[in-house]
Design a protein around this motif. Structure first.
Motif, PDB file in Angstrom:
ATOM      1  N   LEU A  35       0.826  -1.213   0.000  1.00 37.86           N
ATOM      2  CA  LEU A  35       0.000   0.000   0.000  1.00 37.86           C
ATOM      3  C   LEU A  35       0.858   1.260   0.000  1.00 37.86           C
ATOM      4  O   LEU A  35       0.545   2.231  -0.696  1.00 37.86           O
ATOM      5  N   LEU A  36       1.944   1.256   0.765  1.00 38.09           N
ATOM      6  CA  LEU A  36       2.845   2.414   0.776  1.00 38.09           C
ATOM      7  C   LEU A  36       3.511   2.611  -0.581  1.00 38.09           C
ATOM      8  O   LEU A  36       3.624   3.739  -1.064  1.00 38.09           O
ATOM      9  N   LEU A  37       3.945   1.521  -1.199  1.00 39.62           N
ATOM     10  CA  LEU A  37       4.555   1.623  -2.527  1.00 39.62           C
ATOM     11  C   LEU A  37       3.534   2.067  -3.574  1.00 39.62           C
ATOM     12  O   LEU A  37       3.859   2.840  -4.477  1.00 39.62           O
ATOM     13  N   ILE A  42       1.437   6.324  -7.107  1.00 39.07           N
ATOM     14  CA  ILE A  42       0.371   7.255  -7.508  1.00 39.07           C
ATOM     15  C   ILE A  42       0.852   8.696  -7.393  1.00 39.07           C
ATOM     16  O   ILE A  42       0.642   9.509  -8.294  1.00 39.07           O
ATOM     17  N   THR A  43       1.523   9.018  -6.302  1.00 36.11           N
ATOM     18  CA  THR A  43       2.039  10.376  -6.102  1.00 36.11           C
ATOM     19  C   THR A  43       3.050  10.739  -7.188  1.00 36.11           C
ATOM     20  O   THR A  43       2.972  11.814  -7.797  1.00 36.11           O
ATOM     21  N   LEU A  44       4.015   9.860  -7.423  1.00 34.37           N
ATOM     22  CA  LEU A  44       5.022  10.127  -8.450  1.00 34.37           C
ATOM     23  C   LEU A  44       4.394  10.169  -9.839  1.00 34.37           C
ATOM     24  O   LEU A  44       4.762  10.999 -10.674  1.00 34.37           O
ATOM     25  N   GLY A  45       3.461   9.253 -10.096  1.00 33.14           N
ATOM     26  CA  GLY A  45       2.796   9.244 -11.395  1.00 33.14           C
ATOM     27  C   GLY A  45       2.040  10.534 -11.659  1.00 33.14           C
ATOM     28  O   GLY A  45       2.145  11.117 -12.745  1.00 33.14           O
ATOM     29  N   TYR A  46       1.303  11.011 -10.662  1.00 30.85           N
ATOM     30  CA  TYR A  46       0.555  12.262 -10.822  1.00 30.85           C
ATOM     31  C   TYR A  46       1.513  13.438 -11.066  1.00 30.85           C
ATOM     32  O   TYR A  46       1.296  14.242 -11.966  1.00 30.85           O
ATOM     33  N   ASP A  47       2.560  13.516 -10.276  1.00 30.34           N
ATOM     34  CA  ASP A  47       3.491  14.634 -10.402  1.00 30.34           C
ATOM     35  C   ASP A  47       4.186  14.614 -11.766  1.00 30.34           C
ATOM     36  O   ASP A  47       4.373  15.663 -12.388  1.00 30.34           O
ATOM     37  N   GLY A  63       8.696  14.413 -17.667  1.00 29.28           N
ATOM     38  CA  GLY A  63       8.120  13.374 -16.811  1.00 29.28           C
ATOM     39  C   GLY A  63       7.855  12.059 -17.507  1.00 29.28           C
ATOM     40  O   GLY A  63       7.260  11.157 -16.918  1.00 29.28           O
ATOM     41  N   TYR A  64       8.294  11.917 -18.761  1.00 29.66           N
ATOM     42  CA  TYR A  64       7.958  10.733 -19.548  1.00 29.66           C
ATOM     43  C   TYR A  64       8.470   9.438 -18.908  1.00 29.66           C
ATOM     44  O   TYR A  64       7.688   8.552 -18.581  1.00 29.66           O
ATOM     45  N   PHE A  65       9.774   9.325 -18.743  1.00 30.80           N
ATOM     46  CA  PHE A  65      10.347   8.100 -18.201  1.00 30.80           C
ATOM     47  C   PHE A  65       9.961   7.878 -16.738  1.00 30.80           C
ATOM     48  O   PHE A  65       9.572   6.759 -16.373  1.00 30.80           O
ATOM     49  N   PRO A  66      10.021   8.921 -15.883  1.00 30.71           N
ATOM     50  CA  PRO A  66       9.590   8.695 -14.499  1.00 30.71           C
ATOM     51  C   PRO A  66       8.116   8.292 -14.388  1.00 30.71           C
ATOM     52  O   PRO A  66       7.751   7.503 -13.517  1.00 30.71           O
ATOM     53  N   PHE A  67       7.266   8.815 -15.286  1.00 27.94           N
ATOM     54  CA  PHE A  67       5.851   8.449 -15.239  1.00 27.94           C
ATOM     55  C   PHE A  67       5.685   6.955 -15.494  1.00 27.94           C
ATOM     56  O   PHE A  67       4.969   6.264 -14.768  1.00 27.94           O
ATOM     57  N   TYR A  68       6.353   6.459 -16.519  1.00 26.65           N
ATOM     58  CA  TYR A  68       6.199   5.041 -16.829  1.00 26.65           C
ATOM     59  C   TYR A  68       6.886   4.148 -15.798  1.00 26.65           C
ATOM     60  O   TYR A  68       6.437   3.021 -15.553  1.00 26.65           O
ATOM     61  N   LEU A  69       7.915   4.634 -15.167  1.00 25.50           N
ATOM     62  CA  LEU A  69       8.482   3.890 -14.031  1.00 25.50           C
ATOM     63  C   LEU A  69       7.484   3.839 -12.878  1.00 25.50           C
ATOM     64  O   LEU A  69       7.370   2.819 -12.184  1.00 25.50           O
ATOM     65  N   SER A  70       6.735   4.924 -12.689  1.00 23.21           N
ATOM     66  CA  SER A  70       5.696   4.950 -11.656  1.00 23.21           C
ATOM     67  C   SER A  70       4.584   3.966 -11.984  1.00 23.21           C
ATOM     68  O   SER A  70       4.034   3.309 -11.091  1.00 23.21           O
ATOM     69  N   VAL A  71       4.239   3.857 -13.270  1.00 18.08           N
ATOM     70  CA  VAL A  71       3.223   2.891 -13.688  1.00 18.08           C
ATOM     71  C   VAL A  71       3.692   1.463 -13.395  1.00 18.08           C
ATOM     72  O   VAL A  71       2.940   0.629 -12.885  1.00 18.08           O
ATOM     73  N   LEU A  73       5.923   0.592 -11.108  1.00 17.72           N
ATOM     74  CA  LEU A  73       5.918   0.451  -9.651  1.00 17.72           C
ATOM     75  C   LEU A  73       4.501   0.209  -9.143  1.00 17.72           C
ATOM     76  O   LEU A  73       4.280  -0.642  -8.279  1.00 17.72           O
ATOM     77  N   GLY A  74       3.540   0.947  -9.685  1.00 20.20           N
ATOM     78  CA  GLY A  74       2.145   0.758  -9.284  1.00 20.20           C
ATOM     79  C   GLY A  74       1.634  -0.621  -9.644  1.00 20.20           C
ATOM     80  O   GLY A  74       0.947  -1.274  -8.848  1.00 20.20           O
ATOM     81  N   GLY A  75       1.988  -1.099 -10.837  1.00 18.65           N
ATOM     82  CA  GLY A  75       1.570  -2.442 -11.239  1.00 18.65           C
ATOM     83  C   GLY A  75       2.179  -3.512 -10.346  1.00 18.65           C
ATOM     84  O   GLY A  75       1.491  -4.446  -9.920  1.00 18.65           O
ATOM     85  N   GLY A  76       3.442  -3.362 -10.043  1.00 18.81           N
ATOM     86  CA  GLY A  76       4.094  -4.310  -9.144  1.00 18.81           C
ATOM     87  C   GLY A  76       3.497  -4.271  -7.744  1.00 18.81           C
ATOM     88  O   GLY A  76       3.332  -5.306  -7.100  1.00 18.81           O
ATOM     89  N   SER A  77       3.141  -3.092  -7.297  1.00 20.33           N
ATOM     90  CA  SER A  77       2.530  -2.942  -5.974  1.00 20.33           C
ATOM     91  C   SER A  77       1.155  -3.594  -5.939  1.00 20.33           C
ATOM     92  O   SER A  77       0.807  -4.262  -4.960  1.00 20.33           O
TER      93      SER A  77
END
Length: 180
Positions: A35-37, A42-47, A63-71, A73-77
């Motif tokens: 849940l924390l991850l 979500i926070t990083l993806g939004y930003d 924000g292109y590469f960090p956004f997809y890394l956030s996606v 991370l969210g999928g893994g979480s």
């Protein structure tokens, strides 16, 4: 039986008790970590979406590469969260017992205090206090040995970093009184 087959077993008198009650289960910690991850993703993806997560005429936006890394991370979480919730129905082991948590806190609290004291008294005084306290309270070493070791270590650290390599370290009022 040869000499190499002999096993020496030494009991640790400071080891936590086997019958110590559990504070939290492993499944609960897994769910909390996921849940924390997920919240971080979500926070990083939004930003990163806000700063630009697509392609423009010159290439990817900031924000292109960090956004997809956030996606990712969210999928893994989410995967970890679902796996933890499904596995929770099975027998969950203890993550930490009360005795184990007490041992962890015996290290965590002084280290946290060290970080706070460093801000006011400087790195060298805080290091002296931390080493002396750990040796005396946790290690049960004689007071004079604890103080001597803490002093020698701190002095060597001061000579190495401040004098030999001229590294800027957090200083407090004691160093200021000696002109450093």
């Amino acid at each position: 039986m040869s000499q190499t087959d002999i096993e020496i077993v030494v009991d640790d008198p400071t080891a936590p008790e086997e019958d110590s009650p559990s504070i939290v289960s492993s499944g609960t910690i897994e769910i909390l970590a996921c849940l924390l991850l997920l919240a971080l993703a979500i926070t990083l993806g939004y930003d990163n979406w806000r700063t630009g997560a697509s392609w423009d005429a010159t290439g990817p936006e900031p924000g292109y590469f960090p956004f997809y890394l956030s996606v990712i991370l969210g999928g893994g979480s989410l995967y970890g969260l679902i796996a933890a919730l499904v596995a929770r129905r099975a027998a969950a082991g203890s993550f930490v017992t009360r005795a184990q948590a007490r041992r962890v806190m015996a290290v965590f609290v002084p280290t946290l205090l060290f970080c706070l004291v460093t801000q006011f008294l400087g790195l060298y005084v805080a290091s002296f206090l931390l080493i002396a306290a750990f040796m005396r309270l946790v290690g049960k070493i004689a007071l004079w040995k604890s103080l001597l070791t803490a002093f020698l270590f701190t002095a060597i650290m001061f000579v190495t970093f401040d004098i030999a390599f001229d590294v800027i370290m957090p200083k407090g009022p004691l160093e200021a009184a000696f002109g450093h």
